[in-house]
Design a protein around this motif. Structure first.
Motif, PDB file in Angstrom:
ATOM      1  N   ALA A 164      -3.767  53.067 -65.034  1.00  0.00           N
ATOM      2  CA  ALA A 164      -2.863  52.367 -64.243  1.00  0.00           C
ATOM      3  C   ALA A 164      -2.522  52.987 -62.939  1.00  0.00           C
ATOM      4  CB  ALA A 164      -1.772  51.638 -65.117  1.00  0.00           C
ATOM      5  N   MET A 165      -2.278  54.304 -63.304  1.00  0.00           N
ATOM      6  CA  MET A 165      -1.630  55.406 -62.330  1.00  0.00           C
ATOM      7  C   MET A 165      -2.797  55.571 -61.384  1.00  0.00           C
ATOM      8  SD  MET A 165       1.135  56.817 -61.423  1.00  0.00           S
ATOM      9  CE  MET A 165       2.061  56.989 -63.019  1.00  0.00           C
ATOM     10  N   GLY A 166      -4.012  55.671 -61.789  1.00  0.00           N
ATOM     11  CA  GLY A 166      -5.020  56.278 -60.776  1.00  0.00           C
ATOM     12  C   GLY A 166      -5.375  55.079 -60.023  1.00  0.00           C
ATOM     13  N   HIS A 167      -5.390  53.817 -60.586  1.00  0.00           N
ATOM     14  CA  HIS A 167      -5.704  52.596 -59.567  1.00  0.00           C
ATOM     15  C   HIS A 167      -4.182  52.121 -58.836  1.00  0.00           C
ATOM     16  CE1 HIS A 167      -4.483  48.107 -59.195  1.00  0.00           C
ATOM     17  NE2 HIS A 167      -5.837  47.929 -58.801  1.00  0.00           N
ATOM     18  N   GLY A 168      -3.040  52.347 -59.465  1.00  0.00           N
ATOM     19  CA  GLY A 168      -1.870  52.124 -58.517  1.00  0.00           C
ATOM     20  C   GLY A 168      -1.781  52.957 -57.203  1.00  0.00           C
ATOM     21  N   THR A 169      -1.793  54.212 -57.537  1.00  0.00           N
ATOM     22  CA  THR A 169      -1.613  55.335 -56.471  1.00  0.00           C
ATOM     23  C   THR A 169      -2.587  55.290 -55.570  1.00  0.00           C
ATOM     24  OG1 THR A 169      -2.958  56.904 -57.924  1.00  0.00           O
ATOM     25  CG2 THR A 169      -0.293  57.158 -58.096  1.00  0.00           C
ATOM     26  N   LYS A 170      -4.169  55.014 -55.858  1.00  0.00           N
ATOM     27  CA  LYS A 170      -4.926  54.790 -54.931  1.00  0.00           C
ATOM     28  C   LYS A 170      -4.620  53.443 -53.793  1.00  0.00           C
ATOM     29  CE  LYS A 170      -9.558  52.976 -54.264  1.00  0.00           C
ATOM     30  NZ  LYS A 170      -9.566  51.892 -53.203  1.00  0.00           N
ATOM     31  N   GLY A 171      -3.707  52.334 -54.290  1.00  0.00           N
ATOM     32  CA  GLY A 171      -3.417  51.186 -53.264  1.00  0.00           C
ATOM     33  C   GLY A 171      -2.201  51.977 -52.338  1.00  0.00           C
ATOM     34  N   VAL A 172      -1.271  52.897 -53.158  1.00  0.00           N
ATOM     35  CA  VAL A 172      -0.153  53.437 -52.485  1.00  0.00           C
ATOM     36  C   VAL A 172      -0.549  54.249 -51.245  1.00  0.00           C
ATOM     37  CG1 VAL A 172       1.711  55.068 -52.708  1.00  0.00           C
ATOM     38  CG2 VAL A 172       1.382  53.161 -54.475  1.00  0.00           C
ATOM     39  N   PHE A 173      -1.320  55.171 -51.535  1.00  0.00           N
ATOM     40  CA  PHE A 173      -1.917  56.134 -50.443  1.00  0.00           C
ATOM     41  C   PHE A 173      -2.839  55.511 -49.383  1.00  0.00           C
ATOM     42  CE2 PHE A 173      -0.344  59.025 -53.865  1.00  0.00           C
ATOM     43  CZ  PHE A 173       0.666  59.846 -53.079  1.00  0.00           C
ATOM     44  N   GLU A 174      -3.529  54.573 -50.082  1.00  0.00           N
ATOM     45  CA  GLU A 174      -4.269  53.703 -48.848  1.00  0.00           C
ATOM     46  C   GLU A 174      -3.673  53.067 -47.966  1.00  0.00           C
ATOM     47  OE1 GLU A 174      -7.075  51.055 -50.576  1.00  0.00           O
ATOM     48  OE2 GLU A 174      -8.438  52.626 -50.949  1.00  0.00           O
ATOM     49  N   LEU A 175      -2.251  52.550 -48.500  1.00  0.00           N
ATOM     50  CA  LEU A 175      -1.282  51.811 -47.460  1.00  0.00           C
ATOM     51  C   LEU A 175      -0.576  52.782 -46.574  1.00  0.00           C
ATOM     52  CD1 LEU A 175      -0.280  49.011 -47.162  1.00  0.00           C
ATOM     53  CD2 LEU A 175       1.448  49.378 -48.816  1.00  0.00           C
ATOM     54  N   LEU A 176      -0.275  54.008 -47.080  1.00  0.00           N
ATOM     55  CA  LEU A 176       0.347  54.924 -46.341  1.00  0.00           C
ATOM     56  C   LEU A 176      -0.590  55.562 -45.371  1.00  0.00           C
ATOM     57  CD1 LEU A 176       2.650  56.720 -46.009  1.00  0.00           C
ATOM     58  CD2 LEU A 176       1.813  58.516 -47.552  1.00  0.00           C
ATOM     59  N   ALA A 177      -1.967  55.657 -45.532  1.00  0.00           N
ATOM     60  CA  ALA A 177      -2.835  56.202 -44.764  1.00  0.00           C
ATOM     61  C   ALA A 177      -3.300  55.053 -43.898  1.00  0.00           C
ATOM     62  CB  ALA A 177      -4.330  56.412 -45.406  1.00  0.00           C
ATOM     63  N   GLY A 178      -3.120  53.752 -43.812  1.00  0.00           N
ATOM     64  CA  GLY A 178      -3.327  52.652 -43.151  1.00  0.00           C
ATOM     65  C   GLY A 178      -2.168  52.746 -42.039  1.00  0.00           C
ATOM     66  N   TRP A 179      -1.013  52.950 -42.567  1.00  0.00           N
ATOM     67  CA  TRP A 179       0.087  53.029 -41.462  1.00  0.00           C
ATOM     68  C   TRP A 179       0.037  54.295 -40.629  1.00  0.00           C
ATOM     69  CZ3 TRP A 179       4.294  50.930 -39.562  1.00  0.00           C
ATOM     70  CH2 TRP A 179       5.192  51.780 -38.906  1.00  0.00           C
ATOM     71  N   ARG A 180      -0.635  55.380 -41.263  1.00  0.00           N
ATOM     72  CA  ARG A 180      -0.833  56.418 -40.189  1.00  0.00           C
ATOM     73  C   ARG A 180      -2.143  56.328 -39.431  1.00  0.00           C
ATOM     74  NH1 ARG A 180       0.011  61.529 -44.650  1.00  0.00           N
ATOM     75  NH2 ARG A 180       2.202  61.674 -44.529  1.00  0.00           N
ATOM     76  N   ARG A 181      -2.748  55.396 -39.362  1.00  0.00           N
ATOM     77  CA  ARG A 181      -4.073  55.203 -38.698  1.00  0.00           C
ATOM     78  C   ARG A 181      -3.542  54.250 -37.571  1.00  0.00           C
ATOM     79  NH1 ARG A 181      -7.144  54.988 -43.617  1.00  0.00           N
ATOM     80  NH2 ARG A 181      -6.841  52.685 -43.713  1.00  0.00           N
ATOM     81  N   THR A 182      -2.378  53.281 -37.657  1.00  0.00           N
ATOM     82  CA  THR A 182      -2.080  52.547 -36.510  1.00  0.00           C
ATOM     83  C   THR A 182      -1.432  53.490 -35.426  1.00  0.00           C
ATOM     84  OG1 THR A 182       0.078  52.686 -37.455  1.00  0.00           O
ATOM     85  CG2 THR A 182      -1.538  50.793 -38.100  1.00  0.00           C
ATOM     86  N   ARG A 183      -1.559  52.862 -34.079  1.00  0.00           N
ATOM     87  CA  ARG A 183      -1.078  53.786 -32.790  1.00  0.00           C
ATOM     88  C   ARG A 183       0.327  53.658 -32.860  1.00  0.00           C
ATOM     89  NH1 ARG A 183      -5.118  55.499 -29.779  1.00  0.00           N
ATOM     90  NH2 ARG A 183      -3.602  55.934 -28.251  1.00  0.00           N
ATOM     91  N   GLU A 184       0.823  54.678 -32.466  1.00  0.00           N
ATOM     92  CA  GLU A 184       2.576  54.802 -32.455  1.00  0.00           C
ATOM     93  C   GLU A 184       2.930  53.910 -31.131  1.00  0.00           C
ATOM     94  OE1 GLU A 184       4.013  58.670 -32.554  1.00  0.00           O
ATOM     95  OE2 GLU A 184       2.850  59.120 -34.573  1.00  0.00           O
ATOM     96  N   ASN A 185       2.306  53.723 -30.165  1.00  0.00           N
ATOM     97  CA  ASN A 185       2.690  53.063 -29.014  1.00  0.00           C
ATOM     98  C   ASN A 185       2.976  51.688 -29.177  1.00  0.00           C
ATOM     99  OD1 ASN A 185      -0.069  52.877 -29.143  1.00  0.00           O
ATOM    100  ND2 ASN A 185      -0.656  53.324 -26.966  1.00  0.00           N
ATOM    101  N   LEU A 186       2.260  51.042 -30.479  1.00  0.00           N
ATOM    102  CA  LEU A 186       2.420  49.680 -30.696  1.00  0.00           C
ATOM    103  C   LEU A 186       3.868  49.395 -31.287  1.00  0.00           C
ATOM    104  CD1 LEU A 186      -1.099  49.051 -32.568  1.00  0.00           C
ATOM    105  CD2 LEU A 186      -0.346  48.491 -30.119  1.00  0.00           C
ATOM    106  N   PRO A 187       4.263  47.835 -30.997  1.00  0.00           N
ATOM    107  CA  PRO A 187       5.590  47.570 -31.774  1.00  0.00           C
ATOM    108  C   PRO A 187       5.500  47.480 -33.200  1.00  0.00           C
ATOM    109  CG  PRO A 187       4.812  45.885 -29.955  1.00  0.00           C
ATOM    110  CD  PRO A 187       3.544  46.891 -29.911  1.00  0.00           C
ATOM    111  N   PHE A 188       6.739  47.658 -33.682  1.00  0.00           N
ATOM    112  CA  PHE A 188       6.751  47.914 -34.925  1.00  0.00           C
ATOM    113  C   PHE A 188       6.176  46.772 -35.917  1.00  0.00           C
ATOM    114  CE2 PHE A 188       9.324  47.212 -38.875  1.00  0.00           C
ATOM    115  CZ  PHE A 188       9.062  48.332 -39.541  1.00  0.00           C
ATOM    116  N   LYS A 189       6.325  45.774 -35.611  1.00  0.00           N
ATOM    117  CA  LYS A 189       5.599  44.717 -36.520  1.00  0.00           C
ATOM    118  C   LYS A 189       4.191  44.701 -36.335  1.00  0.00           C
ATOM    119  CE  LYS A 189       9.742  41.374 -36.099  1.00  0.00           C
ATOM    120  NZ  LYS A 189      10.242  39.848 -35.570  1.00  0.00           N
ATOM    121  N   GLU A 190       3.920  44.792 -35.179  1.00  0.00           N
ATOM    122  CA  GLU A 190       2.066  45.084 -34.927  1.00  0.00           C
ATOM    123  C   GLU A 190       1.892  46.310 -36.013  1.00  0.00           C
ATOM    124  OE1 GLU A 190       0.690  44.993 -31.059  1.00  0.00           O
ATOM    125  OE2 GLU A 190       1.947  43.204 -30.467  1.00  0.00           O
TER     126      GLU A 190
END
Length: 580
Positions: A169-195
């Protein structure tokens, strides 16, 4: 004394002791296989039990005192190595597995927390998310506790195999956690926060949803009625609950943590101290250590111009070096050859898979039952376990045809049998017992009263009805000579004896406590293969509709299959290495 023929005691009793001596050194120039010395001796005690609560309590108390005495003897003597196994030993050790594994689970959790915190950190105090990595692991821990509560409050059963669930469960859960964190880092900083939040969730949660769905499908097959092993079914049921709860916790609780951390980043707050990051002019007037702790790593003029995470050294290596190497025309044939070599070794390794149904693999490595099993395998693997052969209905023991049937059933075994000793006794005293009355009379009045045969009294159950006496049940013990592949040979013995109990005119059963593990192996081959194959088929059908290019789906299937075969091969090779 002779190991093959047995030993004669002071009361004239002849006993077979081949299975009770280990590390035997035969006497030189001995024609009748006399034993010079033995490194190990196995002694078995049988307790009377008449199916009463009082007798069970007395037997358990006797076993507890016996184990305590064995521990005292082992501690008092340096030359004598004593071990014990009782009817309650396996039960206790199975229940102690969770307690013994607690420290390993805690150490693993600390290492995961440390790794998550470090991997989420950056020199950039604005974009580094050490607390977000820490909260991700804590999210999965809370989800696992919640899943355990849901499972057990719904009348779920616990066994030692559930100790592996936190790791899966830790392997499955941390995969989603770090994918979500990586998805945030892939967004552009000049976009509004909600976008930025919307883009992060849209980028990650579809993939994580499909991954969780495939996990639930595969483990759901293991939890279905198609699975005939209760421990596997319980494990898969627990995994389904854990994965489902993990998914909702990542989607909700950790998503909220990401939103809060994103707001801090958008407002230029420090990722650790949660204070406002000073301006560049102010930092220029501060000491170097202060600049290192409070600098966001970028000038304000270029803060919103690009994606700063592309400067990560792993991304830089993959983008600038690895992709250029892997797409080179001269490298492609080398990669194909390397893959073929890997796949060949994977198939070869899968052909070397052997039975792992061993008590040593089911209990904690430092439990007393494992030490006993290892010692028994080392010194007493030349003989099978003592197999109890129980005849549970009246038969005509005095009939020559029945006697031949009994000899046929025991063919190939060393028998510890009252009936063989009785016929040998009849030959010695030169008496015939061809009728029922003669057979039972001589058996009761003469044979069982002789000192060397009195121990057979517990092997025969008499029942007197009016003036006639019947033998309603009896037992004997069988021991088979085996080689190093003891488990496989004992499974073959069971497969040979048990069908005979159904078709033979003599109704009998065979049993030994170790048969529980043998049955687990013999019954856990076909069902898991069919269940796994059906799960793979469902997964392939689902992925077929998700992958647009059919050729890409083919390569996906081939890659996943080869990875699974390679993992099995590596596990087999590692197990073989650890055995030696």
């Amino acid at each position: 004394m002779s190991k093959a023929d047995g030993v004669t005691g002071p009361d004239g009793r002849v006993s077979f002791i081949g299975h009770q001596l280990g590390g035997v050194i035969p006497a030189p120039n001995s024609r009748d296989q006399q034993v010079k010395s033995a490194r190990a001796v196995q002694i078995t005690y049988y307790l009377h039990n008449y199916d009463s609560v009082t007798q069970d309590a007395i037997a358990e108390q006797w076993e507890n005192e016996f184990c305590k005495l064995v521990r005292q003897l082992a501690a008092a003597s340096e030359d004598l190595y004593v071990q014990s196994l009782t009817s309650f030993s396996l039960w206790r050790d199975f229940h102690k597995t969770g307690v013994l594994a607690r420290s390993e689970v805690l150490v693993s959790l600390v290492l995961i927390l440390l790794a998550a915190t470090v991997s989420s950190s950056m020199r950039d105090c604005l974009r580094g998310k050490p607390f977000l990595g820490l909260l991700g692991v804590l999210t999965i821990c809370i989800a696992n506790v919640t899943a355990a509560g849901i499972f057990f409050i719904s009348d779920g059963k616990f066994n030692s195999t559930l100790l592996g669930i936190p790791f899966f469960a830790m392997g499955h859960g941390t995969k989603g956690v770090f994918e979500l964190l990586a998805g945030w880092r892939r967004t552009r900083e000049n976009l509004p926060f909600k976008e930025r939040v919307a883009d992060a969730f849209a980028d990650v949660m579809v993939c994580y949803t499909m991954t969780s769905s495939l996990y639930i499908i595969t483990f759901g097959m293991g939890a279905s009625p198609f699975t005939n092993i209760e421990s596997v079914k319980i494990f898969c049921q627990s995994m389904c609950v854990a994965i489902l709860v993990n998914y909702f916790y990542v989607f909700s609780f950790y998503g909220s943590c990401l939103v809060f951390a994103g707001q801090l980043e958008q407002n230029r707050y420090h990722s650790v101290f949660c204070c406002k990051i000073p301006s560049v002019e102010y930092l220029d007037r501060q000491p170097t250590w202060f600049k290192t702790m409070m600098s966001d790593g970028h000038d304000l003029s270029t803060h919103h111009d690009s994606i700063p995470y592309q400067n990560h050294f792993i991304q830089h290596f993959l983008r600038e070096h690895y992709t250029e190497w892997i797409t080179n025309t001269y490298v492609k044939p080398f990669v194909v050859i390397l893959y073929l070599i890997y796949a060949s070794f994977s198939f070869m390794g899968c052909l070397q898979i052997s039975d792992g149904s061993n008590i040593v693999n089911l209990l904690a490595s430092n439990s007393p039952s494992v030490s006993y099993a290892l010692t028994q395998q080392k010194y007493f693997s030349n003989y099978s376990p003592v197999i109890g052969f129980y005849i549970y209905e009246p038969i005509e023991y005095w009939n020559s045809t029945v006697q031949e049937h009994l000899k046929t059933l025991g063919n190939g075994f060393n028998k510890i049998s009252w009936i063989d000793n009785f016929f040998q006794y009849l030959k010695v005293v030169n008496v015939s017992a061809s009728t029922k009355s003669e057979f039972i009379t001589i058996l009761q009045t003469s044979f069982l009263r002789s000192p060397e045969y009195q121990h057979f009294k517990d092997d025969i159950i008499f029942y007197k009805m009016r003036d006639e006496t019947e033998i309603i049940a009896s037992r004997m013990y069988l021991v088979a000579r085996t080689t190093e592949k003891t488990r496989e040979e004992v499974v073959e013995l069971l497969e040979r004896l048990r069908p005979l109990s159904l078709i033979n005119s003599i109704k009998f059963i065979v049993f030994n406590p170790t048969f529980v593990f043998m049955d687990r192996y013999s019954s856990s081959v076909i069902s898991p293969i069919l269940t796994s194959g059906f799960s793979v088929l469902i997964v392939l059908i689902l992925t077929f509709f998700l992958v647009i290019n059919p050729l890409g789906n083919f390569w996906l299937i081939l890659t996943v299959t080869s990875v699974e075969l390679g993992a099995v091969q590596c596990y087999t090779a590692l197990s073989f290495y650890l055995c030696f």
